[in-house]
Design a protein around this motif. Structure first.
Motif, PDB file in Angstrom:
ATOM      1  N   GLY A 153       0.794  -1.222   0.000  1.00 52.53           N
ATOM      2  CA  GLY A 153       0.000   0.000   0.000  1.00 52.53           C
ATOM      3  C   GLY A 153       0.826   1.270   0.000  1.00 52.53           C
ATOM      4  O   GLY A 153       0.457   2.265  -0.640  1.00 52.53           O
ATOM      5  N   ILE A 154       1.954   1.255   0.705  1.00 58.33           N
ATOM      6  CA  ILE A 154       2.821   2.438   0.732  1.00 58.33           C
ATOM      7  C   ILE A 154       3.385   2.709  -0.653  1.00 58.33           C
ATOM      8  O   ILE A 154       3.441   3.860  -1.114  1.00 58.33           O
ATOM      9  CB  ILE A 154       3.965   2.254   1.748  1.00 58.33           C
ATOM     10  N   ALA A 155       3.797   1.650  -1.352  1.00 60.50           N
ATOM     11  CA  ALA A 155       4.341   1.814  -2.706  1.00 60.50           C
ATOM     12  C   ALA A 155       3.278   2.342  -3.660  1.00 60.50           C
ATOM     13  O   ALA A 155       3.562   3.206  -4.515  1.00 60.50           O
ATOM     14  CB  ALA A 155       4.895   0.479  -3.214  1.00 60.50           C
ATOM     15  N   VAL A 156       2.059   1.834  -3.528  1.00 60.21           N
ATOM     16  CA  VAL A 156       0.955   2.333  -4.360  1.00 60.21           C
ATOM     17  C   VAL A 156       0.752   3.819  -4.100  1.00 60.21           C
ATOM     18  O   VAL A 156       0.635   4.624  -5.033  1.00 60.21           O
ATOM     19  CB  VAL A 156      -0.346   1.563  -4.066  1.00 60.21           C
ATOM     20  N   LEU A 157       0.707   4.176  -2.831  1.00 58.52           N
ATOM     21  CA  LEU A 157       0.504   5.574  -2.446  1.00 58.52           C
ATOM     22  C   LEU A 157       1.602   6.466  -3.006  1.00 58.52           C
ATOM     23  O   LEU A 157       1.332   7.543  -3.567  1.00 58.52           O
ATOM     24  CB  LEU A 157       0.460   5.669  -0.925  1.00 58.52           C
ATOM     25  N   LYS A 158       2.865   6.047  -2.868  1.00 61.39           N
ATOM     26  CA  LYS A 158       3.990   6.844  -3.367  1.00 61.39           C
ATOM     27  C   LYS A 158       3.893   7.066  -4.870  1.00 61.39           C
ATOM     28  O   LYS A 158       4.106   8.178  -5.364  1.00 61.39           O
ATOM     29  CB  LYS A 158       5.306   6.153  -3.018  1.00 61.39           C
ATOM     30  N   LYS A 159       3.553   6.006  -5.605  1.00 57.55           N
ATOM     31  CA  LYS A 159       3.445   6.136  -7.061  1.00 57.55           C
ATOM     32  C   LYS A 159       2.312   7.079  -7.457  1.00 57.55           C
ATOM     33  O   LYS A 159       2.470   7.910  -8.356  1.00 57.55           O
ATOM     34  CB  LYS A 159       3.226   4.756  -7.711  1.00 57.55           C
ATOM     35  N   LEU A 160       1.184   6.932  -6.786  1.00 55.68           N
ATOM     36  CA  LEU A 160       0.041   7.788  -7.117  1.00 55.68           C
ATOM     37  C   LEU A 160       0.358   9.254  -6.834  1.00 55.68           C
ATOM     38  O   LEU A 160       0.071  10.134  -7.659  1.00 55.68           O
ATOM     39  CB  LEU A 160      -1.192   7.354  -6.320  1.00 55.68           C
ATOM     40  N   ARG A 161       0.946   9.531  -5.686  1.00 55.42           N
ATOM     41  CA  ARG A 161       1.255  10.918  -5.342  1.00 55.42           C
ATOM     42  C   ARG A 161       2.342  11.485  -6.246  1.00 55.42           C
ATOM     43  O   ARG A 161       2.294  12.666  -6.622  1.00 55.42           O
ATOM     44  CB  ARG A 161       1.681  11.018  -3.870  1.00 55.42           C
ATOM     45  N   VAL A 179      -6.654   9.107   0.522  1.00 52.69           N
ATOM     46  CA  VAL A 179      -6.267   7.728   0.820  1.00 52.69           C
ATOM     47  C   VAL A 179      -6.331   7.489   2.325  1.00 52.69           C
ATOM     48  O   VAL A 179      -5.784   8.274   3.108  1.00 52.69           O
ATOM     49  CB  VAL A 179      -4.841   7.428   0.321  1.00 52.69           C
ATOM     50  N   ILE A 180      -7.023   6.410   2.706  1.00 54.10           N
ATOM     51  CA  ILE A 180      -6.986   5.933   4.082  1.00 54.10           C
ATOM     52  C   ILE A 180      -6.274   4.592   4.064  1.00 54.10           C
ATOM     53  O   ILE A 180      -6.671   3.676   3.337  1.00 54.10           O
ATOM     54  CB  ILE A 180      -8.396   5.771   4.681  1.00 54.10           C
ATOM     55  N   LEU A 181      -5.197   4.472   4.849  1.00 54.27           N
ATOM     56  CA  LEU A 181      -4.443   3.232   4.915  1.00 54.27           C
ATOM     57  C   LEU A 181      -5.033   2.312   5.967  1.00 54.27           C
ATOM     58  O   LEU A 181      -5.408   2.758   7.064  1.00 54.27           O
ATOM     59  CB  LEU A 181      -2.982   3.516   5.253  1.00 54.27           C
ATOM     60  N   LEU A 182      -5.130   1.026   5.631  1.00 61.31           N
ATOM     61  CA  LEU A 182      -5.544   0.000   6.580  1.00 61.31           C
ATOM     62  C   LEU A 182      -4.285  -0.659   7.107  1.00 61.31           C
ATOM     63  O   LEU A 182      -3.525  -1.264   6.336  1.00 61.31           O
ATOM     64  CB  LEU A 182      -6.448  -1.027   5.899  1.00 61.31           C
TER      65      LEU A 182
END
Length: 230
Positions: free
Chosen positions: A59-67, A75-78
Protein backbone atom coordinates in the motif's frame (compact mmCIF):
# COMPACT_ATOMS: atom_id res chain seq x y z
CA UNK A 1 -19.57 8.50 -4.33
CA UNK A 2 -17.27 5.68 -5.43
CA UNK A 3 -14.65 4.11 -3.15
CA UNK A 4 -11.92 1.65 -4.10
CA UNK A 5 -11.14 -1.06 -1.55
CA UNK A 6 -7.68 -2.62 -1.93
CA UNK A 7 -7.49 -5.50 0.53
CA UNK A 8 -6.04 -8.99 0.00
CA UNK A 9 -8.06 -10.61 2.79
CA UNK A 10 -11.07 -11.74 0.77
CA UNK A 11 -13.58 -11.89 3.63
CA UNK A 12 -12.60 -8.48 4.99
CA UNK A 13 -12.74 -6.94 1.53
CA UNK A 14 -16.24 -8.31 0.97
CA UNK A 15 -17.36 -7.14 4.42
CA UNK A 16 -16.03 -3.63 3.74
CA UNK A 17 -17.81 -3.58 0.39
CA UNK A 18 -21.13 -4.52 1.99
CA UNK A 19 -20.70 -1.92 4.75
CA UNK A 20 -20.08 0.85 2.22
CA UNK A 21 -22.93 -0.20 -0.06
CA UNK A 22 -25.35 -0.13 2.87
CA UNK A 23 -24.31 3.50 3.34
CA UNK A 24 -25.08 4.13 -0.38
CA UNK A 25 -21.45 4.40 -1.47
CA UNK A 26 -20.45 2.59 -4.65
CA UNK A 27 -17.53 0.26 -3.94
CA UNK A 28 -15.08 -1.66 -6.10
CA UNK A 29 -12.71 -4.29 -4.68
CA UNK A 30 -9.20 -5.35 -5.74
CA UNK A 31 -6.87 -7.75 -3.95
CA UNK A 32 -3.35 -6.65 -4.88
CA UNK A 33 -1.36 -3.44 -5.10
CA UNK A 34 -0.85 -3.44 -8.85
CA UNK A 35 -4.60 -3.63 -9.46
CA UNK A 36 -5.14 -0.90 -6.86
CA UNK A 37 -2.68 1.35 -8.68
CA UNK A 38 -4.24 0.65 -12.10
CA UNK A 39 -7.80 1.28 -10.87
CA UNK A 40 -6.83 4.43 -8.96
CA UNK A 41 -5.32 5.94 -12.11
CA UNK A 42 -8.78 5.95 -13.71
CA UNK A 43 -9.64 9.03 -11.66
CA UNK A 44 -13.20 7.88 -10.93
CA UNK A 45 -12.75 7.28 -7.21
CA UNK A 46 -13.57 9.74 -4.45
CA UNK A 47 -11.51 7.83 -1.90
CA UNK A 48 -9.13 4.86 -1.68
CA UNK A 49 -8.95 2.35 1.18
CA UNK A 50 -5.48 0.81 0.85
CA UNK A 51 -4.27 -2.13 2.90
CA UNK A 52 -0.54 -1.81 3.54
CA UNK A 53 0.34 -5.50 3.23
CA UNK A 54 -0.69 -6.59 -0.28
CA UNK A 55 0.89 -8.80 -2.94
CA UNK A 56 2.58 -7.38 -6.07
CA UNK A 57 2.85 -3.89 -4.56
CA UNK A 58 2.30 -2.85 -0.96
CA UNK A 59 0.00 0.00 0.00
CA UNK A 60 2.82 2.44 0.73
CA UNK A 61 4.34 1.81 -2.71
CA UNK A 62 0.96 2.33 -4.36
CA UNK A 63 0.50 5.57 -2.45
CA UNK A 64 3.99 6.84 -3.37
CA UNK A 65 3.44 6.14 -7.06
CA UNK A 66 0.04 7.79 -7.12
CA UNK A 67 1.26 10.92 -5.34
CA UNK A 68 4.37 11.14 -7.54
CA UNK A 69 2.07 11.16 -10.57
CA UNK A 70 -0.14 13.89 -9.14
CA UNK A 71 -3.15 11.74 -8.22
CA UNK A 72 -4.83 13.68 -5.36
CA UNK A 73 -7.53 11.14 -4.41
CA UNK A 74 -7.86 10.88 -0.61
CA UNK A 75 -6.27 7.73 0.82
CA UNK A 76 -6.99 5.93 4.08
CA UNK A 77 -4.44 3.23 4.92
CA UNK A 78 -5.54 0.00 6.58
CA UNK A 79 -2.74 -0.99 8.97
CA UNK A 80 -1.99 -3.80 11.39
CA UNK A 81 -2.33 -2.70 14.99
CA UNK A 82 0.86 -1.19 16.43
CA UNK A 83 2.82 -0.76 13.18
CA UNK A 84 3.83 2.82 13.94
CA UNK A 85 6.54 2.92 11.27
CA UNK A 86 4.01 2.07 8.54
CA UNK A 87 1.64 4.76 9.78
CA UNK A 88 4.39 7.38 9.80
CA UNK A 89 5.60 6.34 6.35
CA UNK A 90 2.07 6.47 4.97
CA UNK A 91 1.38 9.94 6.33
CA UNK A 92 4.77 11.17 5.12
CA UNK A 93 3.99 9.96 1.60
CA UNK A 94 0.59 11.63 1.35
CA UNK A 95 -1.96 9.44 3.11
CA UNK A 96 -4.90 11.39 4.50
CA UNK A 97 -5.50 9.05 7.41
CA UNK A 98 -4.95 5.52 8.68
CA UNK A 99 -7.04 3.06 10.66
CA UNK A 100 -5.66 0.08 12.57
CA UNK A 101 -7.18 -3.38 12.29
CA UNK A 102 -9.43 -4.49 13.86
CA UNK A 103 -11.65 -1.43 13.63
CA UNK A 104 -15.30 -0.70 14.22
CA UNK A 105 -17.73 0.11 11.43
CA UNK A 106 -18.55 3.42 13.10
CA UNK A 107 -14.90 4.48 13.22
CA UNK A 108 -14.30 3.52 9.60
CA UNK A 109 -17.32 5.48 8.38
CA UNK A 110 -16.35 8.49 10.49
CA UNK A 111 -12.85 8.51 9.03
CA UNK A 112 -14.23 8.20 5.51
CA UNK A 113 -16.56 11.15 6.10
CA UNK A 114 -13.69 13.18 7.54
CA UNK A 115 -11.42 12.43 4.56
CA UNK A 116 -14.13 13.36 2.07
CA UNK A 117 -14.91 16.51 4.02
CA UNK A 118 -11.27 17.59 3.83
CA UNK A 119 -11.42 16.99 0.09
CA UNK A 120 -14.38 19.36 -0.09
CA UNK A 121 -17.04 16.86 -1.10
CA UNK A 122 -20.66 17.34 -0.01
CA UNK A 123 -21.37 14.34 2.17
CA UNK A 124 -24.53 12.26 1.72
CA UNK A 125 -25.97 12.96 5.15
CA UNK A 126 -25.61 16.71 4.58
CA UNK A 127 -27.68 16.57 1.42
CA UNK A 128 -27.30 18.38 -1.88
CA UNK A 129 -29.27 21.35 -3.12
CA UNK A 130 -29.53 23.15 -6.44
CA UNK A 131 -32.32 25.47 -7.51
CA UNK A 132 -35.44 24.12 -5.84
CA UNK A 133 -34.07 20.56 -5.59
CA UNK A 134 -33.04 18.96 -2.30
CA UNK A 135 -31.45 15.52 -2.59
CA UNK A 136 -31.10 13.28 0.46
CA UNK A 137 -28.77 10.47 -0.61
CA UNK A 138 -28.96 8.60 2.69
CA UNK A 139 -32.74 8.24 2.31
CA UNK A 140 -32.76 8.02 -1.51
CA UNK A 141 -35.28 10.81 -1.92
CA UNK A 142 -35.55 14.09 -3.83
CA UNK A 143 -37.66 16.99 -2.55
CA UNK A 144 -39.02 20.03 -4.40
CA UNK A 145 -40.89 22.67 -2.38
CA UNK A 146 -41.90 20.15 0.27
CA UNK A 147 -43.03 17.48 -2.20
CA UNK A 148 -40.83 14.38 -2.31
CA UNK A 149 -40.26 11.24 -4.33
CA UNK A 150 -38.20 8.13 -3.66
CA UNK A 151 -35.39 7.28 -6.07
CA UNK A 152 -33.75 3.97 -6.78
CA UNK A 153 -30.02 3.76 -6.05
CA UNK A 154 -28.77 4.44 -9.59
CA UNK A 155 -31.18 7.38 -10.01
CA UNK A 156 -29.89 8.81 -6.74
CA UNK A 157 -26.25 8.31 -7.73
CA UNK A 158 -26.84 9.94 -11.10
CA UNK A 159 -28.66 12.94 -9.64
CA UNK A 160 -25.94 13.29 -6.99
CA UNK A 161 -23.26 13.36 -9.70
CA UNK A 162 -25.11 15.95 -11.77
CA UNK A 163 -25.85 18.13 -8.73
CA UNK A 164 -22.26 17.91 -7.51
CA UNK A 165 -21.03 19.09 -10.91
CA UNK A 166 -23.93 21.56 -11.16
CA UNK A 167 -23.50 23.69 -14.30
CA UNK A 168 -20.57 21.67 -15.65
CA UNK A 169 -21.33 19.37 -18.57
CA UNK A 170 -21.13 15.69 -17.62
CA UNK A 171 -20.47 13.23 -20.44
CA UNK A 172 -21.99 9.78 -20.77
CA UNK A 173 -18.50 8.34 -20.37
CA UNK A 174 -18.08 10.13 -17.05
CA UNK A 175 -21.47 8.89 -15.87
CA UNK A 176 -20.71 5.27 -16.78
CA UNK A 177 -17.27 5.36 -15.14
CA UNK A 178 -18.59 6.97 -11.97
CA UNK A 179 -21.76 4.89 -11.55
CA UNK A 180 -20.71 1.51 -12.97
CA UNK A 181 -16.89 1.57 -13.05
CA UNK A 182 -14.34 2.23 -15.77
CA UNK A 183 -14.23 -1.43 -16.91
CA UNK A 184 -18.02 -1.72 -17.17
CA UNK A 185 -19.69 -2.92 -20.38
CA UNK A 186 -22.73 -0.68 -19.74
CA UNK A 187 -23.97 1.02 -22.92
CA UNK A 188 -24.90 4.67 -23.51
CA UNK A 189 -28.58 3.75 -23.67
CA UNK A 190 -28.44 2.73 -20.00
CA UNK A 191 -27.45 6.30 -19.17
CA UNK A 192 -30.22 7.65 -21.42
CA UNK A 193 -32.79 5.49 -19.61
CA UNK A 194 -31.82 6.82 -16.18
CA UNK A 195 -31.69 10.40 -17.46
CA UNK A 196 -35.25 9.88 -18.75
CA UNK A 197 -36.37 8.52 -15.36
CA UNK A 198 -34.94 11.56 -13.56
CA UNK A 199 -36.47 14.01 -16.03
CA UNK A 200 -39.90 12.49 -15.51
CA UNK A 201 -39.58 12.68 -11.73
CA UNK A 202 -38.41 16.30 -11.79
CA UNK A 203 -41.28 17.17 -14.12
CA UNK A 204 -43.75 15.43 -11.80
CA UNK A 205 -42.38 17.46 -8.88
CA UNK A 206 -42.71 20.62 -11.01
CA UNK A 207 -39.08 21.51 -10.42
CA UNK A 208 -37.57 24.55 -12.07
CA UNK A 209 -34.39 22.52 -12.58
CA UNK A 210 -34.03 20.53 -15.76
CA UNK A 211 -31.43 18.19 -17.23
CA UNK A 212 -30.42 19.61 -20.59
CA UNK A 213 -28.76 17.54 -23.30
CA UNK A 214 -25.72 19.14 -24.92
CA UNK A 215 -25.71 17.17 -28.15
CA UNK A 216 -22.52 15.21 -28.69
CA UNK A 217 -21.13 16.28 -25.32
CA UNK A 218 -23.34 15.25 -22.39
CA UNK A 219 -25.76 16.64 -19.83
CA UNK A 220 -25.94 19.77 -17.70
CA UNK A 221 -28.26 20.94 -14.92
CA UNK A 222 -30.04 24.24 -15.55
CA UNK A 223 -32.45 26.34 -13.51
CA UNK A 224 -35.30 27.79 -15.60
CA UNK A 225 -37.52 30.72 -14.75
CA UNK A 226 -40.64 28.60 -15.13
CA UNK A 227 -41.37 24.91 -14.88
CA UNK A 228 -40.96 23.20 -18.19
CA UNK A 229 -41.29 19.69 -19.47
CA UNK A 230 -38.21 17.91 -20.73
Amino acid sequence: MRILIAEDEMHLAEALSQILKKQHYSADVVHDGQAAYDYALSGIYDLLLLDIMMPKMDGIAVLKKLRSEGVPTPVILLTAKGEISDKVAGLDHGADDYIAKPFSTEELLARIRAALRRKGEVLPEEGLTYGDIELNTSQLKVTVKGKELKLNLKECELLELLLTRKQAVTSKEQIIEKLWGFDSDVEYNNVEVYISFLRKKLTFLQSSVRITTIRGVGYVMEVTDACSKS
